[in-house]
Design an enzyme around this catalytic site. Structure first.
Site, mmCIF file in Angstrom:
data_model
loop_
_atom_site.group_PDB
_atom_site.id
_atom_site.type_symbol
_atom_site.label_atom_id
_atom_site.label_comp_id
_atom_site.label_asym_id
_atom_site.label_seq_id
_atom_site.Cartn_x
_atom_site.Cartn_y
_atom_site.Cartn_z
ATOM 1 N N THR A 12 3.449 3.593 1.105
ATOM 2 C CA THR A 12 4.210 4.949 1.306
ATOM 3 C C THR A 12 5.437 5.227 2.883
ATOM 4 O O THR A 12 6.477 5.664 2.373
ATOM 5 C CB THR A 12 3.953 5.929 0.337
ATOM 6 O OG1 THR A 12 3.258 5.708 -0.751
ATOM 7 C CG2 THR A 12 4.926 7.506 0.934
ATOM 8 N N SER A 54 0.105 -1.043 -1.460
ATOM 9 C CA SER A 54 -0.942 -1.847 -1.385
ATOM 10 C C SER A 54 -1.074 -2.021 -2.825
ATOM 11 O O SER A 54 -2.487 -2.843 -2.341
ATOM 12 C CB SER A 54 -1.303 -0.103 -0.561
ATOM 13 O OG SER A 54 -1.894 0.591 -1.538
ATOM 14 N N THR A 85 -1.948 3.870 0.345
ATOM 15 C CA THR A 85 -3.011 4.500 1.134
ATOM 16 C C THR A 85 -3.894 4.128 -0.545
ATOM 17 O O THR A 85 -5.052 4.325 -0.295
ATOM 18 C CB THR A 85 -3.023 6.039 0.673
ATOM 19 O OG1 THR A 85 -2.069 6.245 -0.473
ATOM 20 C CG2 THR A 85 -1.989 6.732 1.509
ATOM 21 N N ASP A 86 -3.236 3.520 -1.258
ATOM 22 C CA ASP A 86 -3.910 3.190 -2.531
ATOM 23 C C ASP A 86 -5.524 2.321 -2.441
ATOM 24 O O ASP A 86 -5.769 2.003 -3.470
ATOM 25 C CB ASP A 86 -2.967 2.717 -3.545
ATOM 26 C CG ASP A 86 -2.393 3.406 -4.397
ATOM 27 O OD1 ASP A 86 -1.938 4.838 -3.659
ATOM 28 O OD2 ASP A 86 -0.478 3.466 -5.084
#
Ligand code: ASP
Length: 332
Positions: A12, A54, A85-86
């Site tokens: 992101t 990710s 972040t995932d």
């Protein structure tokens, strides 16, 4: 001035809206240009490594990242990796194992909002990551929402809020206060400079994660064996249990282990330890030959198993690896 190697991988933080939703577009140089204060305080070598959401990051990308860190370590004081972040917690965990005995900071960060959004958290997260390099604490960490979390203890727990990550069963390594990024002495691990950092980048991808539900069909374990799975992470109930009434999972699980598959049992609960010796339903699991994960996060168990099976084919060696605290991932 500290030298920082900045590796961009997408996520992101680097994303912009396109016809199909948010996709990563900005590279490391653009990220730096958006936050000029970083270039004023650090000597930055910026490198575009990947440009992926990710969700698309897997073992092959982990190897690319680990090798880039490894080859860049000598010419910098620390590495900052921007990442979605995932799956950041998986990447942070696996890097902890692929780069044993790190003596420099390797800090992953990202953001919940793209860097050019008015309300973005990219600026403060990147600043925390760079401050972590300045602090010089060795090892892999995640910098997010004014906190520094040990990489192999991080878990993404929120989809929208800025405090997206938790430090599970371990204190934050450091936090940002009005007087800067302050380390927690209780969270620090001894640095052993006599042990040189290594690159141990072999991974086994034939690992499967099974979250038990009440009534899981025992045939699943035979199917996993047919699929040539070499390692299974079993998310068991509570402190550690599974059912043997009506649908008895134990015989097929025992068969799987006897065929040489390493099975590691952890808890479905996020916090606190699993203990298979507490209840009869857990002791039966131990009797089957499963390896206890203790208080590790699922992300750490999965990646440690991939890493362990990349180092050895011997199930006893895999068990010995799980009986060892490699990077602060487990309380023994
Ligand atoms: N889908 C994004 C990713 O993991 C989410 C984020 O970066 O926050 O790449």
């Amino acid at each position: 001035m500290k030298r920082v190697l900045l590796l961009a991988t997408g996520g992101t933080i680097a994303s912009r809206k396109g016809p199909n939703g948010l996709t990563p577009q900005a590279g490391a140089a653009e990220l730096l240009a958006a936050f000029p204060a970083l270039k004023e305080r650090f000597l930055v070598e910026a490198r575009d490594l990947l440009s992926l959401d990710s969700s698309n990051i897997q073992a092959e990308e982990w190897q690319t990242i680990a090798r880039a860190v490894w080859t860049g370590l000598d010419r910098c004081d620390g590495v900052v990796i921007t990442h979605g972040t995932d799956t950041m917690a998986y990447t942070a965990s696996v890097l902890s194992f692929m780069l044993p005995d790190l003596h420099k900071p390797v800090v992953l960060t990202g953001s919940q909002l793209p860097m050019d959004h008015l309300l973005t958290d990219a600026r403060s997260n990147l600043a925390t990551a760079f401050a972590a390099v300045e602090l010089g604490l060795p090892g892999v960490t995640v910098a997010f929402d004014h906190k520094l979390i040990r990489g192999c203890r991080a878990a993404k727990v929120r989809t929208m809020a800025f405090d997206a990550f938790e430090s599970v069963n371990a204190p934050y390594v450091a936090r940002v206060y009005a007087n800067g990024l302050r380390p927690d002495p209780a969270a620090l691990r001894p640095d052993r400079p006599e042990r040189p950092t290594r690159l141990a980048d072999r991974l086994c991808t034939r690992v499967f994660l099974l979250k038990l539900i009440p009534g899981t069909d025992p045939a699943i374990f035979d199917k996993l064996s047919e699929l040539q799975i070499r390692g299974v992470v079993l998310e068991t109930f509570g402190v550690g249990g599974l059912h043997y009434v009506r649908r008895d999972l134990l015989p097929s699980l025992t068969r799987l282990i006897q065929r040489g598959v390493s099975v590691v049992a952890c808890s479905q609960c996020l916090y606190e330890t699993s203990d298979l010796s507490l209840y009869e339903v857990g002791r039966r699991l131990l009797d089957c030959g499963v390896i206890p994960a203790r208080d590790m996060t699922t992300e750490a168990v999965v990646t440690k198993l991939m890493w362990a099976l990349g180092q050895t084919d011997d199930p006893d060696r895999v068990r010995a690896i799980f009986d060892t605290d490699l990077a602060g991932e487990v309380t023994l």
